[in-house]
Design an enzyme around this catalytic site. Structure first.
Site, PDB file in Angstrom:
ATOM      1  N   ASP A  65       0.795  -1.227   0.000  1.00  0.00           N
ATOM      2  CA  ASP A  65       0.000   0.000   0.000  1.00  0.00           C
ATOM      3  C   ASP A  65       0.833   1.285   0.000  1.00  0.00           C
ATOM      4  O   ASP A  65       0.517   2.241  -0.698  1.00  0.00           O
ATOM      5  CB  ASP A  65      -0.966   0.013   1.208  1.00  0.00           C
ATOM      6  CG  ASP A  65      -0.259  -0.226   2.552  1.00  0.00           C
ATOM      7  OD1 ASP A  65       0.978  -0.367   2.552  1.00  0.00           O
ATOM      8  OD2 ASP A  65      -0.943  -0.274   3.588  1.00  0.00           O
ATOM      9  N   HIS A  66       1.945   1.288   0.727  1.00  0.00           N
ATOM     10  CA  HIS A  66       2.698   2.541   0.868  1.00  0.00           C
ATOM     11  C   HIS A  66       3.455   2.928  -0.397  1.00  0.00           C
ATOM     12  O   HIS A  66       3.776   4.092  -0.595  1.00  0.00           O
ATOM     13  CB  HIS A  66       3.702   2.431   2.022  1.00  0.00           C
ATOM     14  CG  HIS A  66       3.093   2.572   3.381  1.00  0.00           C
ATOM     15  ND1 HIS A  66       2.091   1.746   3.841  1.00  0.00           N
ATOM     16  CD2 HIS A  66       3.341   3.446   4.393  1.00  0.00           C
ATOM     17  CE1 HIS A  66       1.761   2.101   5.072  1.00  0.00           C
ATOM     18  NE2 HIS A  66       2.499   3.135   5.433  1.00  0.00           N
ATOM     19  N   ASP A  98       3.204  -0.807  11.861  1.00  0.00           N
ATOM     20  CA  ASP A  98       2.755   0.501  11.416  1.00  0.00           C
ATOM     21  C   ASP A  98       2.035   1.146  12.591  1.00  0.00           C
ATOM     22  O   ASP A  98       1.279   0.478  13.303  1.00  0.00           O
ATOM     23  CB  ASP A  98       1.798   0.345  10.230  1.00  0.00           C
ATOM     24  CG  ASP A  98       1.500   1.687   9.612  1.00  0.00           C
ATOM     25  OD1 ASP A  98       2.102   2.013   8.579  1.00  0.00           O
ATOM     26  OD2 ASP A  98       0.658   2.426  10.164  1.00  0.00           O
ATOM     27  N   ARG A 134      -2.327  12.381  10.065  1.00  0.00           N
ATOM     28  CA  ARG A 134      -1.028  12.918  10.464  1.00  0.00           C
ATOM     29  C   ARG A 134      -0.727  14.103   9.575  1.00  0.00           C
ATOM     30  O   ARG A 134      -1.055  14.092   8.391  1.00  0.00           O
ATOM     31  CB  ARG A 134      -0.002  11.801  10.255  1.00  0.00           C
ATOM     32  CG  ARG A 134       1.246  11.963  11.019  1.00  0.00           C
ATOM     33  CD  ARG A 134       2.014  10.662  11.101  1.00  0.00           C
ATOM     34  NE  ARG A 134       1.696   9.922  12.311  1.00  0.00           N
ATOM     35  CZ  ARG A 134       2.015   8.659  12.520  1.00  0.00           C
ATOM     36  NH1 ARG A 134       2.654   7.988  11.580  1.00  0.00           N
ATOM     37  NH2 ARG A 134       1.717   8.079  13.651  1.00  0.00           N
ATOM     38  N   ARG A 170       8.219   3.392  12.167  1.00  0.00           N
ATOM     39  CA  ARG A 170       9.351   3.236  11.255  1.00  0.00           C
ATOM     40  C   ARG A 170      10.641   2.857  11.985  1.00  0.00           C
ATOM     41  O   ARG A 170      11.250   3.683  12.644  1.00  0.00           O
ATOM     42  CB  ARG A 170       9.523   4.623  10.617  1.00  0.00           C
ATOM     43  CG  ARG A 170      10.271   4.676   9.355  1.00  0.00           C
ATOM     44  CD  ARG A 170      10.096   6.057   8.777  1.00  0.00           C
ATOM     45  NE  ARG A 170       8.680   6.344   8.505  1.00  0.00           N
ATOM     46  CZ  ARG A 170       8.225   7.540   8.156  1.00  0.00           C
ATOM     47  NH1 ARG A 170       9.055   8.556   8.062  1.00  0.00           N
ATOM     48  NH2 ARG A 170       6.953   7.719   7.905  1.00  0.00           N
ATOM     49  N   SER A 223       5.598   7.606  13.645  1.00  0.00           N
ATOM     50  CA  SER A 223       5.384   6.280  13.074  1.00  0.00           C
ATOM     51  C   SER A 223       6.163   5.181  13.769  1.00  0.00           C
ATOM     52  O   SER A 223       6.970   5.422  14.662  1.00  0.00           O
ATOM     53  CB  SER A 223       5.764   6.309  11.602  1.00  0.00           C
ATOM     54  OG  SER A 223       7.164   6.317  11.481  1.00  0.00           O
TER      55      SER A 223
HETATM   56  C1  MIC Z   1       2.869   6.666   8.554  1.00  0.00           C
HETATM   57  O1  MIC Z   1       1.657   6.829   8.534  1.00  0.00           O
HETATM   58  O2  MIC Z   1       3.650   7.524   8.977  1.00  0.00           O
HETATM   59  C2  MIC Z   1       3.430   5.359   8.046  1.00  0.00           C
HETATM   60  C3  MIC Z   1       4.152   5.621   6.815  1.00  0.00           C
HETATM   61  O3  MIC Z   1       2.356   4.479   7.783  1.00  0.00           O
HETATM   62  C4  MIC Z   1       4.357   4.762   9.120  1.00  0.00           C
HETATM   63  C5  MIC Z   1       5.027   3.515   8.725  1.00  0.00           C
HETATM   64  C6  MIC Z   1       6.357   3.622   8.059  1.00  0.00           C
HETATM   65  O4  MIC Z   1       7.014   4.630   8.053  1.00  0.00           O
HETATM   66  O5  MIC Z   1       6.793   2.580   7.554  1.00  0.00           O
HETATM   67  C7  MIC Z   1       3.669   4.467  10.439  1.00  0.00           C
HETATM   68  O6  MIC Z   1       2.686   5.069  10.759  1.00  0.00           O
HETATM   69  O7  MIC Z   1       4.179   3.656  11.213  1.00  0.00           O
HETATM   70 FE1  SF4 Z   2      -1.004   4.675   4.963  1.00  0.00          FE
HETATM   71 FE2  SF4 Z   2       0.051   5.465   7.303  1.00  0.00          FE
HETATM   72 FE3  SF4 Z   2      -1.415   7.132   5.773  1.00  0.00          FE
HETATM   73 FE4  SF4 Z   2      -2.607   5.162   6.979  1.00  0.00          FE
HETATM   74  S1  SF4 Z   2      -1.556   6.853   7.945  1.00  0.00           S
HETATM   75  S2  SF4 Z   2      -2.933   5.781   4.857  1.00  0.00           S
HETATM   76  S3  SF4 Z   2      -1.065   3.544   6.870  1.00  0.00           S
HETATM   77  S4  SF4 Z   2       0.580   6.220   5.283  1.00  0.00           S
END
Ligand code: MIC
Ligand code: SF4
Length: 768
Positions: free
Chosen positions: A104-105, A169, A452, A656, A654
Site C-alpha cells: 500500500d505505501h 505501522d 497525520r 518506522r 510512526s
Molecule cells: C505513517 O503513517 O507515517 C506510516 C508511513 O504508515 C508509518 C510507517 C512507516 O514509516 O513505515 C507508520 O505510521 O508507522
Molecule cells: Fe497509509 Fe500510514 Fe497514511 Fe494510513 S496513515 S494511509 S497507513 S501512510
C-alpha cells in the site's frame, strides 16, 4: 436496518481462541483480586505465563513487563522489507503466527487509480517480487498492490473482538474499532511474534474515556478524536491504552470507532479499544465473518469483551458527544485543535491566506462506507445546484472492497461528477506519494481527512499548511474554497447570485445490498502453506534491497566492562523530532529495504540546536561542518561511537524502525532525551541503542556537539544491583567535567539485546 450478507469467509484462522483466553484470565484473577478493565482482560489473557508475571506483589500497570503471545501480525510493504530481512536471518521455515503483508505505501498518486497502479507496480517490481516470494516461502498472506491499505484490510478481514495483534505501522490500533488490542510496533518486534518469541510490553496504564450524549449533524467520530488530541496533546497517551466506555459507545458505527482508534496513535497511546457492541457484530456479519460474531457473542456473555463492574482507570476523561462540534487540527501537528466555529478567526489572527489549495479524503483513517456515502450526500446536494469543487479534490479508497462497493452504489460516479479524482486503493498522498505539480515551494493550505500532518508529509513542500478534519468538512470546504467557511452556518454564493447552504450530511454505515468484494484476485488463500523450496528474490547489486549485516556489539569484552564505549555528541536536536525528521518518507520510501541507501536521509530535516540550522552538524575534531549524514558517516569511518541529545517526545509518529536502524548503522550508541515516544524507544533498544531520559530536563542545553560522554553505573544495571541507575559523565570540549543523572527503562531482557548488539543478535544466539 437489515444488511444483506453477500459472502461468508472461512473463519477458522481468524476466530480468537476465546475458551483458552478465558481460562488464562481465570489464572490471572487468582493473583489480581480486583475488577479488570477491558484492555487489561485482553492483554493479560495473552500473557505467556501468568504465574510468573502476576505472582509478585508489585503494581502491574505502568510497572510490570509482560511477556505476550499475539495471535497475528500484519505488515505493510515499506516496513515489511526490513522486518522480513530480519526474520530471514533467524533461519526459520515458517511464521509462528498467521501473518499478512499489504502492498500500500509504495503506490504513487499521479493521475488516477489505473495508471498509477500500473506504474507503481513497474517501479517497485523488485520489492514486490521480494515480498511475494518471502510470503510464499514462509506461508504469509500476501495482499497485492491495489488491494488496499493495511488497516482497512485488517478491519475487513482479520480483526476480531478480544484479539491481540501486532502490526508494523503506528496506525495498527485502527483494528481496535472491533474491540481488540492492535498494537503498532517496529519490524523487530513483529519478528518476535513471527519467530514465536514472547513479545514484551511494559503493562500500560489505562485511561478511561467516558462517552455520553450523541453525535449529530456535522459532528463525526473523527471530530471526537480531533478534539481529544487537542486535550491530550501528542504526548498525553504515552504509556497508556485508551479504553472508551459509557452510553456513547453503542451509538457509534464500528468503522467510526476504528477512526477514533486509528488516531489514538496521534496522542502516543499504545492502542485504543471499545467494549463489544451490536454495531461490531453487524460489521463482522456484513464482512463475511458470522462465525466470529457468534463466537464473540458467546465470549461477551461470559464477560470477556467488556470491563468488569467497578474496574478502575488511571484517569477518566469525560466527553459529552452532544457538546462536540466539528474540529480542524493543524497545521504541522495533529494536536492543535480548533472548533470549526472558531477556525475562521484563528486563520485571520495568524495572518494566513484564506484560500484552500486542495481537499483530500480517504486513507486508512476515513474511508469507510459511512464516510464515503456522507461525502456523496454533500456532492449530490452541490451537484443539484450546479456546483463542482473549487480546488483539486482527491479520494483514496481504503480497500478494493470499499472501492467496488462505492462503484456499485454510484458513490464513485457521484464524486467524479463534482470533480473528484479517485486514486488507487493505497496510502498515496497520505505518505508523500503525491506527485503534486502545483504550489511547489509556495505557501498554501490543504485540508485532509487523514491522521497525520507533520511538515512536508503530503507533498514534500514544507510551506504547505496541512489541516486535518472529517471527510465531510474537507468536502464542504473543497466546494467553498475558503478556510474560513463554516458549513454549519455559512452559505456559498451561486453564479446566479442565489445562496446555497448544505444540509447536514447523512451517510449509511453498512451498504443495504452488502459489500461486494470487487476484484477477487486480490484475496490471498486464507491459510497459505509455507513453500520452503521457494527462493526469496533479492536482485544482485540491487539499489532497493540489501541483506542485513548483524550490528557489532558495543562491548569488546562482554564479561568485563559493561559500560558503553566513550562517545562523542554528534548533535543536539532542537524541538519536534518525529520519525519523519529522522528518516524522511516520500522519495526515500523506495530505499526501505536498503539500509546503506536510506541512511543517506538520516535526520535531514532535524534542526541543530547549536545554530538553529536544518541538516547541519559540526565535526569539532576538524573544525568543519557538513550535513548530518555526512558527519555521522565520518564518525563511523573513524570508529567513533556517538550519541544524540534530543528534546521531548523524540521519535513521535510512526513505527518506522529505520529511524533506529540508521543511526545505529552509522555508529550511534546512546540517545539522551527529555522524553521518548513509546514505539521509537523500543525500536532503539531493539537495534542496540541505549535510550536514556534526562532526570533534569535542563541538562539538555548543557551538552553540545563534540562533548565526550561516558556511562557510569550501566554495569550495575546489567548486574541487576538494587537501586542501580545510570549517570552520564560529560567532558566538555574545554575540559570541564560534570555528571548528570538519567533514567532508563531497560528490562532485563532488553539489556540482553544491548549486550548482544541488537535483539536479533540475541534471538539468533538463543535459536542456534
Ligand atoms: C505513517 O503513517 O507515517 C506510516 C508511513 O504508515 C508509518 C510507517 C512507516 O514509516 O513505515 C507508520 O505510521 O508507522
Ligand atoms: Fe497509509 Fe500510514 Fe497514511 Fe494510513 S496513515 S494511509 S497507513 S501512510
Amino acid at each position: 436496518f437489515a444488511t444483506h450478507v453477500s459472502y461468508e469467509k472461512d473463519c477458522s484462522s481468524i476466530t480468537p481462541p476465546y475458551e483458552k483466553l478465558l481460562q488464562n484470565l481465570e489464572n490471572v484473577r487468582k493473583y489480581l483480586n480486583r475488577p479488570l478493565t477491558l484492555a487489561e482482560k485482553i492483554l493479560y489473557s495473552h500473557v505467556v505465563d501468568p504465574d510468573s508475571s502476576f505472582s509478585g506483589s508489585g503494581r502491574i500497570r505502568g510497572d510490570a513487563y509482560l511477556q505476550l503471545h499475539p495471535e497475528r501480525v500484519a505488515m505493510q510493504d515499506a516496513s515489511a522489507q526490513m522486518a522480513l530481512l530480519q526474520f530471514m536471518s533467524a533461519s526459520l521455515v515458517q511464521c509462528a503466527v498467521p501473518t499478512s503483508i499489504h502492498c500500500d505505501h509504495l503506490i504513487q498518486a499521479f493521475d488516477g487509480a489505473d495508471s498509477d497502479l500500473k506504474r507503481s507496480v513497474v517501479t517497485n517490481q523488485e520489492v514486490f517480487d521480494f515480498l511475494q516470494s518471502a510470503a510464499q516461502k514462509y506461508g504469509i498472506e500476501f495482499w497485492r498492490p491495489g488491494s488496499g491499505i493495511i488497516h482497512q484490510i485488517v478491519l475487513e478481514n482479520y480483526a476480531a473482538p478480544g484479539m491481540l495483534m501486532l502490526g508494523t505501522d503506528s496506525h495498527t490500533p485502527n483494528a481496535g474499532g472491533l474491540g481488540m488490542l492492535a498494537i503498532g510496533v517496529g519490524g523487530a518486534d513483529a519478528v518476535d511474534a513471527m519467530t514465536g518469541t514472547p513479545w514484551e510490553l511494559k503493562a500500560p496504564n489505562i485511561i478511561g474515556v467516558h462517552l455520553t450524549g450523541k453525535l449529530s449533524g456535522w459532528t463525526t467520530p473523527k471530530d471526537l478524536i480531533l478534539h481529544l488530541a487537542g486535550k491530550l496533546t501528542v504526548r498525553g497517551g504515552t504509556g497508556s491504552i485508551l479504553e472508551y466506555f459509557g452510553p456513547g459507545v453503542a451509538s457509534q458505527s464500528c468503522t467510526g470507532l476504528a477512526t477514533i482508534a486509528n488516531m489514538g496513535a496521534e496522542v502516543g497511546a499504545t492502542t485504543s479499544t471499545f467494549p463489544y457492541s451490536s454495531n461490531m457484530r453487524d460489521y463482522l456479519k456484513a464482512t463475511g465473518r458470522s462465525a466470529v460474531a457468534d463466537a464473540a457473542d458467546k465470549a461477551a456473555i461470559q464477560g470477556f469483551l467488556i470491563a468488569d463492574k467497578g474496574a478502575e482507570y488511571d484517569e477518566v476523561i469525560e466527553i459529552n458527544l452532544s457538546d462536540l462540534e466539528p474540529t480542524i487540527n493543524g497545521p504541522f501537528t495533529p494536536d492543535l485543535a480548533t472548533p470549526v466555529s472558531q477556525f475562521g478567526k484563528f486563520i485571520q489572527e495568524q495572518g494566513w491566506q484564506d484560500e484552500i489549495s486542495a481537499g483530500l479524503i480517504g486513507s486508512c483513517t476515513n474511508s469507510s462506507y459511512e464516510d464515503m456515502t456522507s461525502v456523496a450526500d454533500l456532492a449530490k446536494q452541490a451537484k443539484a445546484v450546479g456546483l463542482t469543487t473549487k480546488v483539486p479534490f482527491l479520494c483514496t479508497p481504503g480497500s478494493e472492497q470499499i472501492r467496488a462497493t462505492m462503484e456499485r452504489d454510484n458513490v464513485i460516479s457521484t464524486l467524479e461528477g463534482v470533480g473528484a479524482l479517485v486514486l488507487a486503493n493505497a496510502c498515496g498522498p497520505c505518505i508523500g506519494q503525491w506527485n503534486r505539480t502545483d504550489k511547489k515551494g509556495e505557501d498554501n493550505a490543504i485540508l485532509t481527512s487523514f491522521n497525520r500532518n507533520f511538515k512536508s508529509r503530503n507533498d514534500g513542500n514544507s510551506k504547505t499548511m496541512n489541516f486535518l478534519a472529517s471527510p465531510t468538512i474537507v468536502t464542504a470546504m473543497a466546494f467553498s474554497g475558503k478556510l474560513s467557511f463554516n458549513p454549519l452556518t455559512d452559505s456559498i454564493t451561486l453564479p446566479s447570485g442565489d445562496m446555497f447552504k448544505f444540509t447536514p450530511p447523512s451517510g449509511q454505515d453498512l451498504p443495504t445490498n452488502g459489500f461486494t468484494v470487487g476484484d477477487k484476485s486480490y484475496y490471498p488463500a486464507p491459510t497459505p502453506v509455507p513453500q520452503p523450496e521457494v527462493e526469496v528474490v533479492i536482485k544482485k547489486n540491487s539499489q532497493r534491497l540489501e541483506a542485513l549485516e548483524p550490528f557489532r556489539s558495543h562491548f569488546s569484552d562482554a564479561d568485563q566492562d559493561l559500560e558503553l564505549p566513550i562517545m562523542k555528541v554528534l548533535l543536539r536536536v532542537r524541538g519536534k523530532c518525529t520519525t519523519d525528521h529522522i528518516s524522511a518518507a516520500g522519495p526515500w520510501l523506495k530505499y526501505k529495504g536498503h539500509l546503506t541507501n536510506i541512511s543517506e536521509n538520516l535526520l535531514i530535516t532535524a534542526t541543530n540546536d547549536e545554530g538553529g540550522e536544518m541538516n547541519v552538524a559540526f565535526d569539532r575534531d576538524t573544525n568543519t561542518s557538513g550535513t548530518i549524514p555526512e558527519i555521522a558517516k565520518r564518525f563511523r569511518d573513524r570508529e567513533q561511537p556517538w550519541a544524540l541529545i534530543v528534546d521531548d517526545n523524540y521519535g513521535e509518529g510512526s513505527a518506522r524502525e529505520h529511524a533506529a536502524l540508521q543511526p545505529r548503522f552509522y555508529g550511534c550508541a546512546m540517545i539522551l532525551a527529555r522524553s521518548f515516544a513509546r514505539i521509537h524507544e523500543t525500536n532503539l533498544k531493539k537495534q542496540g541503542i541505549l535510550p536514556l531520559w534526562l532526570v533534569d530536563k535542563d541538562d539538555y542545553s548543557r551538552i553540545g556537539s563534540g562533548d565526550t560522554l561516558e556511562t557510569i553505573g550501566l554495569s550495575d544495571v546489567f548486574a541487576d544491583k538494587p537501586g542501580s541507575c545510570i549517570v552520564v559523565k560529560v567532558t566538555k570540549r574545554d575540559g570541564t567535567v560534570f555528571e548528570i543523572p538519567t533514567k532508563h527503562t531497560m528490562s532485563l531482557d532488553q539489556l540482553k539485546w544491548l549486550k548482544a548488539g541488537s535483539a536479533l543478535n540475541h534471538i539468533r544466539s538463543t535459536k542456534i
